[in-house]
Motif scaffolding. Structure first.
Motif, PDB file in Angstrom:
ATOM      1  N   TYR A 281       0.828  -1.197   0.000  1.00 46.40           N
ATOM      2  CA  TYR A 281       0.000   0.000   0.000  1.00 46.40           C
ATOM      3  C   TYR A 281       0.870   1.259   0.000  1.00 46.40           C
ATOM      4  O   TYR A 281       0.566   2.244  -0.690  1.00 46.40           O
ATOM      5  N   GLU A 282       1.944   1.223   0.764  1.00 47.72           N
ATOM      6  CA  GLU A 282       2.847   2.379   0.813  1.00 47.72           C
ATOM      7  C   GLU A 282       3.464   2.638  -0.558  1.00 47.72           C
ATOM      8  O   GLU A 282       3.606   3.787  -0.996  1.00 47.72           O
ATOM      9  N   TYR A 283       3.810   1.561  -1.239  1.00 47.07           N
ATOM     10  CA  TYR A 283       4.411   1.656  -2.572  1.00 47.07           C
ATOM     11  C   TYR A 283       3.454   2.360  -3.546  1.00 47.07           C
ATOM     12  O   TYR A 283       3.844   3.295  -4.263  1.00 47.07           O
ATOM     13  N   TYR A 284       2.185   1.949  -3.564  1.00 43.71           N
ATOM     14  CA  TYR A 284       1.222   2.557  -4.474  1.00 43.71           C
ATOM     15  C   TYR A 284       0.820   3.958  -4.024  1.00 43.71           C
ATOM     16  O   TYR A 284       0.521   4.835  -4.858  1.00 43.71           O
ATOM     17  N   TYR A 285       0.855   4.190  -2.708  1.00 44.58           N
ATOM     18  CA  TYR A 285       0.575   5.540  -2.224  1.00 44.58           C
ATOM     19  C   TYR A 285       1.618   6.516  -2.735  1.00 44.58           C
ATOM     20  O   TYR A 285       1.289   7.626  -3.187  1.00 44.58           O
ATOM     21  N   GLU A 345      -7.685   3.841   7.405  1.00 46.89           N
ATOM     22  CA  GLU A 345      -6.231   3.691   7.294  1.00 46.89           C
ATOM     23  C   GLU A 345      -5.795   4.141   5.903  1.00 46.89           C
ATOM     24  O   GLU A 345      -6.617   4.312   4.996  1.00 46.89           O
ATOM     25  N   LYS A 346      -4.477   4.311   5.764  1.00 50.63           N
ATOM     26  CA  LYS A 346      -3.942   4.758   4.477  1.00 50.63           C
ATOM     27  C   LYS A 346      -4.343   3.810   3.356  1.00 50.63           C
ATOM     28  O   LYS A 346      -4.632   4.238   2.228  1.00 50.63           O
ATOM     29  N   LYS A 347      -4.410   2.506   3.642  1.00 50.49           N
ATOM     30  CA  LYS A 347      -4.732   1.543   2.591  1.00 50.49           C
ATOM     31  C   LYS A 347      -6.116   1.797   1.991  1.00 50.49           C
ATOM     32  O   LYS A 347      -6.351   1.557   0.804  1.00 50.49           O
ATOM     33  N   VAL A 350      -5.690   4.461  -0.552  1.00 48.56           N
ATOM     34  CA  VAL A 350      -5.010   3.911  -1.734  1.00 48.56           C
ATOM     35  C   VAL A 350      -5.997   3.144  -2.610  1.00 48.56           C
ATOM     36  O   VAL A 350      -5.996   3.268  -3.844  1.00 48.56           O
ATOM     37  N   LEU A 351      -6.857   2.351  -1.983  1.00 51.12           N
ATOM     38  CA  LEU A 351      -7.862   1.592  -2.747  1.00 51.12           C
ATOM     39  C   LEU A 351      -8.846   2.527  -3.441  1.00 51.12           C
ATOM     40  O   LEU A 351      -9.243   2.287  -4.588  1.00 51.12           O
TER      41      LEU A 351
END
Length: 382
Positions: A281-285, A345-347, A350-351
């Protein structure tokens, strides 16, 4: 046998199938308020439908036999399956045994059916006489029409219906069409819980005399309160829609509502994207952050189209999240979050970005919403 009676074939056997599934849904759905009287209603309905199903099947078979050279003494008449005293029931069972040459296991099924038949009569005529109680007691069948034992008695009724239906169908197939026909087609024909499917396949085999053509019987034979992953995922997706819809009706978004909505959002995300971890998720963020802020002079669609990996991820997310409800619920929860109460959450952001990004890549104008969503990342998740 006229069309009206044929329609009873359609209704009674399928009613029992739907009774099973509705009871499973009712008992296992966490949003359903289960009444202590619900299992009694299902039980009584199953009892009534079982008797209707068996009597209609007998009538249909006997109408087929009436056009043959068989005598009425070779039929399983409706009279043999009527109620009455314990002595009458035993006499009828002996007559059925003589006609069918049935096994001891079949005798047990018949005894249970006669208990159900007498209980059905008691329910319909509101008269649980001592004669009926004696018959029920003889096979250990409940006299409690409110069904305090729940699933056990309901399953027992459904199993008796299934077993007796197979017994009657097997007897008549052999009687009318012979043992060779039964050996070839019997296994397939008796596999269908729906008498409608049974009738359709029987007529097909009689007309074609061809190979067995098995069909898919979508009905589970039991009433298990068990869910597979896809069922749980479908439930949480439905819950997302329901709980977001509730926020649009009620003007008061309570603390309990927000807590429940946050839980549902997290459970859906965890199940639907179980192969993703925080690093993914961090990578795509970071990719989205670069596209929105570093390449801000470039149209979003252009930057996104140049990143095949991000496009593929967006396509995957779009296929799994069925509609915009996930995004709208995330927005709602983000706006009600605080440093003390983190509801997303950040994920989740991202979604949302991926889902919206897929629409942008196909020419839809969601750029402003994407720019809004990335600002909603919880402060402690930056």
């Amino acid at each position: 046998m006229n069309q009206i009676n044929d329609n009873f074939i359609l209704s009674y056997s399928d009613d029992l199938i739907y009774i099973s599934h509705l009871y499973n849904i009712y008992q296992s759905h966490p949003f359903a308020s289960v009444s202590p009287f619900s299992s009694g209603f299902i039980f009584r309905t199953a009892v009534i439908s079982t008797v209707g199903n068996i009597e209609t099947i007998l009538e249909k078979w006997n109408s087929r036999l009436s056009a043959t050279e068989f005598t009425e003494n070779e039929f399983l008449s409706l009279k043999l399956f009527s109620g009455g005293s314990l002595e009458t029931v035993n006499r009828n069972i002996n007559s059925i045994k003589k006609i069918t040459k049935c096994r001891s296991a079949d005798i047990s099924i018949l005894k249970n059916y006669f208990a159900i038949k007498n209980l059905r009569n008691a329910i319909i005529h509101h008269d649980l006489s001592q004669n009926k109680i004696n018959i029920l007691d003889s096979v250990g069948f409940t006299t409690d029409i409110f069904n305090g034992d729940g699933l056990e008695n309901i399953n027992k009724v459904i199993e008796v219906n299934r077993s007796l239906t197979s017994f009657i169908n097997a007897f008549y197939i052999k009687k009318m069409y012979g043992h060779k026909f039964f050996e070839k087609y019997g296994s397939d024909l008796l596999s269908y819980q729906s008498q409608t499917k049974f009738e359709w396949h029987l007529d097909l085999y009689l007309q074609t005399k061809g190979d067995v053509w098995p069909d898919v019987d979508w009905v589970s034979p039991d009433i298990p309160v068990v869910y597979y992953k896809k069922d749980i995922l479908r439930f949480f997706n439905s819950a997302l829609s329901r709980i977001y819809g509730a926020s649009r009706v009620s003007q008061d978004v309570t603390k309990n509502y927000l807590s429940s909505a946050s839980y549902i959002l997290k459970q859906f995300s965890n199940l639907a994207f179980e192969d993703m971890n925080d690093a993914n998720y961090e990578y795509y963020y970071e990719k989205w952050h670069k596209i929105i802020y570093t390449d801000e002079n470039t149209p979003l669609r252009t930057s996104l189209s140049a990143d095949i990996e991000l496009l593929n991820f967006s396509e995957k997310v779009y296929r799994i999240i069925p509609n915009i409800t996930f995004i709208e619920l995330t927005r709602l929860l983000a706006k009600h979050s605080s440093s003390n109460t983190i509801l997303i959450e950040k994920k989740h952001i991202v979604l949302c970005l991926a889902w919206l990004g897929r629409l942008v890549s196909h020419g839809n104008d969601y750029e402003d919403l994407i720019k809004e969503m990335i600002t909603l990342v919880p402060k402690n998740n930056n």
